[in-house]
Design a protein around this motif. Structure first.
Motif, PDB file in Angstrom:
ATOM      1  N   LYS A   1      11.516  57.058 102.192  1.00  0.00           N
ATOM      2  CA  LYS A   1      12.340  56.534 101.090  1.00  0.00           C
ATOM      3  C   LYS A   1      12.697  57.663 100.124  1.00  0.00           C
ATOM      4  O   LYS A   1      13.857  57.780  99.687  1.00  0.00           O
ATOM      5  N   GLU A   2      11.726  58.493  99.785  1.00  0.00           N
ATOM      6  CA  GLU A   2      12.002  59.609  98.874  1.00  0.00           C
ATOM      7  C   GLU A   2      12.924  60.632  99.535  1.00  0.00           C
ATOM      8  O   GLU A   2      13.837  61.170  98.881  1.00  0.00           O
ATOM      9  N   VAL A   3      12.700  60.917 100.818  1.00  0.00           N
ATOM     10  CA  VAL A   3      13.549  61.861 101.540  1.00  0.00           C
ATOM     11  C   VAL A   3      14.994  61.355 101.578  1.00  0.00           C
ATOM     12  O   VAL A   3      15.944  62.115 101.349  1.00  0.00           O
ATOM     13  N   ASP A   4      15.174  60.062 101.846  1.00  0.00           N
ATOM     14  CA  ASP A   4      16.523  59.496 101.887  1.00  0.00           C
ATOM     15  C   ASP A   4      17.188  59.549 100.519  1.00  0.00           C
ATOM     16  O   ASP A   4      18.397  59.774 100.411  1.00  0.00           O
ATOM     17  N   SER A   5      16.380  59.323  99.482  1.00  0.00           N
ATOM     18  CA  SER A   5      16.931  59.405  98.131  1.00  0.00           C
ATOM     19  C   SER A   5      17.379  60.823  97.814  1.00  0.00           C
ATOM     20  O   SER A   5      18.399  61.032  97.141  1.00  0.00           O
ATOM     21  N   PHE A   6      16.638  61.794  98.302  1.00  0.00           N
ATOM     22  CA  PHE A   6      17.027  63.189  98.117  1.00  0.00           C
ATOM     23  C   PHE A   6      18.315  63.498  98.873  1.00  0.00           C
ATOM     24  O   PHE A   6      19.190  64.215  98.383  1.00  0.00           O
ATOM     25  N   GLY A   7      18.441  62.934 100.089  1.00  0.00           N
ATOM     26  CA  GLY A   7      19.627  63.155 100.914  1.00  0.00           C
ATOM     27  C   GLY A   7      19.258  63.762 102.250  1.00  0.00           C
ATOM     28  O   GLY A   7      18.742  64.879 102.294  1.00  0.00           O
ATOM     29  N   ARG A   8      19.511  63.042 103.331  1.00  0.00           N
ATOM     30  CA  ARG A   8      19.106  63.523 104.652  1.00  0.00           C
ATOM     31  C   ARG A   8      19.962  64.690 105.127  1.00  0.00           C
ATOM     32  O   ARG A   8      19.521  65.493 105.950  1.00  0.00           O
ATOM     33  N   GLY A   9      21.161  64.807 104.637  1.00  0.00           N
ATOM     34  CA  GLY A   9      22.011  65.916 105.038  1.00  0.00           C
ATOM     35  C   GLY A   9      22.060  67.035 104.027  1.00  0.00           C
ATOM     36  O   GLY A   9      22.802  68.008 104.201  1.00  0.00           O
ATOM     37  N   ARG A  10      21.261  66.921 102.987  1.00  0.00           N
ATOM     38  CA  ARG A  10      21.293  67.896 101.898  1.00  0.00           C
ATOM     39  C   ARG A  10      20.359  69.066 102.191  1.00  0.00           C
ATOM     40  O   ARG A  10      19.204  68.870 102.597  1.00  0.00           O
TER      41      ARG A  10
END
Length: 546
Positions: free
Chosen positions: A378-387
């Motif tokens: 959830k935190e990783v997705d909030s950060f951005g998976r393509g970022r």
């Protein structure tokens, strides 16, 4: 030449063993009397508690001893008593007040011994350690850590490329050794500016890269091969006859064992000495090349080197060796080539093995705890998976940092530290006074699993490390010491944390991991560090599109 020591005639063995037994008895009786007031194990004749260590590991015996005898107890390494300290108060006291450590117990001699003795990690004398720490400091300046980010990111992305080759195939990979290749790659570039050819073998098999150079034909391959041979020979099951005998005998016989191990090496000593010699050969070549570059750069470079590093600027990746060649300390002056060699060896060992183990343990614990994995994703997705993360992004991932902190607590790569008292010490929270010269084992493992410090200490609960959680705010800081503490606290701990966080972020942006059956609980062993006994075997799953 390696000789089978089983070929030594019986009379020669008797000549050696009978005096040894007599001295062992006398030494043991003296030490038993000296430490009669300390509770703990008595051990078996000759071997002490080494069989217990073999069966339960150092950290396992520590945990058992704390439960049986309390936070201060004795165990025996042959005829040598070691006092284990396993309470938060006692550990904090020892780490702050006893900065001296005893020499690493090994029959290695000559240049091999100096490599183990004269680097930052194993330096026995606190004054020498302080001087070396000053020399090392620019390598871990905030500006240096920021400069290393690109190297760490590149290595993490190369690992992701390797894992993509087996993702969703149903095939398993051994993630622990892949992590070792990643951390070695980072260390090679950050410290020496050379490519250690990490992952080239895996990518070459998939046609992504040309075939790797044959082992030993490039500097990178030579470092990697020699280093892993050396580390493999520190595993408990690989320790040979001379190394075992060296730990068993009283101090008066240790130099005799060291001499015999040099003259009649067993397979363990032969492999260790060969790998260390190979490492020296590579590093001396790198030192010669660096000196040639310095000479070619001319007088301006010499003046800059004489002025020393700009501590406000830190070091650039690849310049650690150059820094060691020009560094000077007010007390000890410049480093000799052998001292530089010892500190390069320390950077390799401390920077590669421990971090690799800790990241692998984190992946194992995440895979066995679905709720923690879901929160992390959830935190990783909030950060951005393509970022693509920048250095300044790393502090903005509190749950990821909590995951790593909890992995360090529950399965520390460094479960114990060694110290030796330079003065009498009454251990905090007890009435036990230990005399000057006492050898101590500081049980970080026991402290970080102490129910008096942690709620549900055997459970993987990363949330306990979140800033808004009362458990973390109310916990004794000495209860979380994966990097040690006091004046000998790991100087590179921020380097390790940054590398771990960045690697885990890049992995979980793309993948999740499933353990192969039969690995829970994970069997570990302790040599120089705590690591998986048989690796960590996982299946790689590509995350579905967001």
């Amino acid at each position: 030449m390696m000789i089978d020591i089983s070929m030594i005639p019986l009379p020669l063995w008797a000549f050696f063993v009978i005096p040894l037994a007599l001295v062992w008895v006398a030494s043991s009786l003296r030490q038993m009397w000296r430490y009669r007031h300390v509770p703990g194990y008595w051990g078996m004749p000759l071997v002490g508690n080494l069989l217990d260590v073999q069966n339960k590991s150092w950290h396992g015996l520590h945990a058992e001893g704390v439960a049986r005898f309390g936070p201060v107890f004795k165990l025996w390494v042959g005829a040598d008593p070691h006092i284990v300290v396993g309470s938060a108060e006692g550990v904090r006291q020892v780490l702050s007040r006893a900065p001296h450590r005893y020499e690493f117990p090994s029959p290695l001699a000559g240049d091999d011994r100096e490599m183990m003795r004269d680097g930052l990690l194993f330096a026995r004398d606190a004054t020498l350690h302080k001087a070396l720490r000053t020399v090392w400091a620019p390598a871990f300046h905030p500006n240096s850590l920021a400069a290393y980010h690109g190297t760490m990111l590149s290595a993490a992305d190369r690992l992701c490329e390797v894992l993509s080759l087996v993702a969703d195939s149903g095939k398993s990979v051994e993630i622990w050794r892949l992590m070792g290749k990643l951390t070695m790659s980072v260390i090679g570039t950050c410290s020496f500016g050379i490519d250690l050819d990490s992952f080239q073998e895996e990518l070459a098999l998939a046609g992504r890269l040309p075939p790797p150079a044959a082992p030993g034909t490039s500097l990178g391959q030579s470092v990697v091969t020699a280093f892993w041979v050396m580390l493999d020979n520190t595993r408990p099951e690989k320790v040979g006859t001379w190394a075992t005998l060296f730990m068993l005998v009283p101090q008066v016989f240790k130099e005799a064992v060291r001499t015999m191990a040099r003259v009649i090496p067993d397979s363990h000593m032969f492999a260790m000495s060969g790998s260390l010699a190979a490492l020296r050969n590579v590093v001396y070549k790198l030192m010669a090349a660096e000196r040639q570059r310095g000479a070619a750069e001319g007088e301006g470079a010499k003046q800059q080197a004489a002025a020393g590093p700009d501590r406000a600027a830190g070091l650039q990746p690849g310049s650690f060796l150059k820094h060691l060649l020009t560094a000077e300390d007010k007390t000890f002056g410049s480093l000799s080539d052998k001292e530089i060699m010892a500190n390069v060896f320390t950077f390799l060992g401390a920077g590669a093995e421990t971090t690799a183990n800790q990241i692998a343990f984190a992946i194992y614990l995440i895979a066995t705890n679905p709720e923690a994995e879901a929160q992390l994703l959830k935190e990783v997705d909030s950060f951005g998976r393509g970022r693509t993360p920048t250095f300044s992004d790393l502090p903005s991932l509190p749950y990821l940092e909590a995951v790593f902190s909890e992995a360090c607590r529950l399965m520390p790569a460094a479960p114990l530290l060694f110290r030796q008292l330079e003065e009498d010490l009454t251990v905090a929270g007890t009435n036990i006074t230990l005399p000057k010269g006492t050898k101590l084992e500081v049980s970080l493992y026991s402290v970080m699993r102490d129910p008096a410090v942690w709620k549900e200490p055997l459970q993987f609960r990363p949330e306990r490390f979140l800033p808004d959680q009362p458990e973390w705010n109310n916990t004794n800081p000495a209860g979380h010491v994966p990097f040690g503490g006091g004046p000998r606290m790991c100087i590179g701990y921020k380097f390790a944390i940054n590398e771990a966080k960045l690697t885990l972020l890049r992995l979980y942006q793309r993948f999740t991991f499933e353990l192969e059956a039969g690995q829970v609980p994970l069997k570990t062993q302790t040599g120089l560090t705590q690591g998986p006994a048989s690796g960590i075997h996982i299946k790689v799953k590509t995350r579905p599109p967001a």
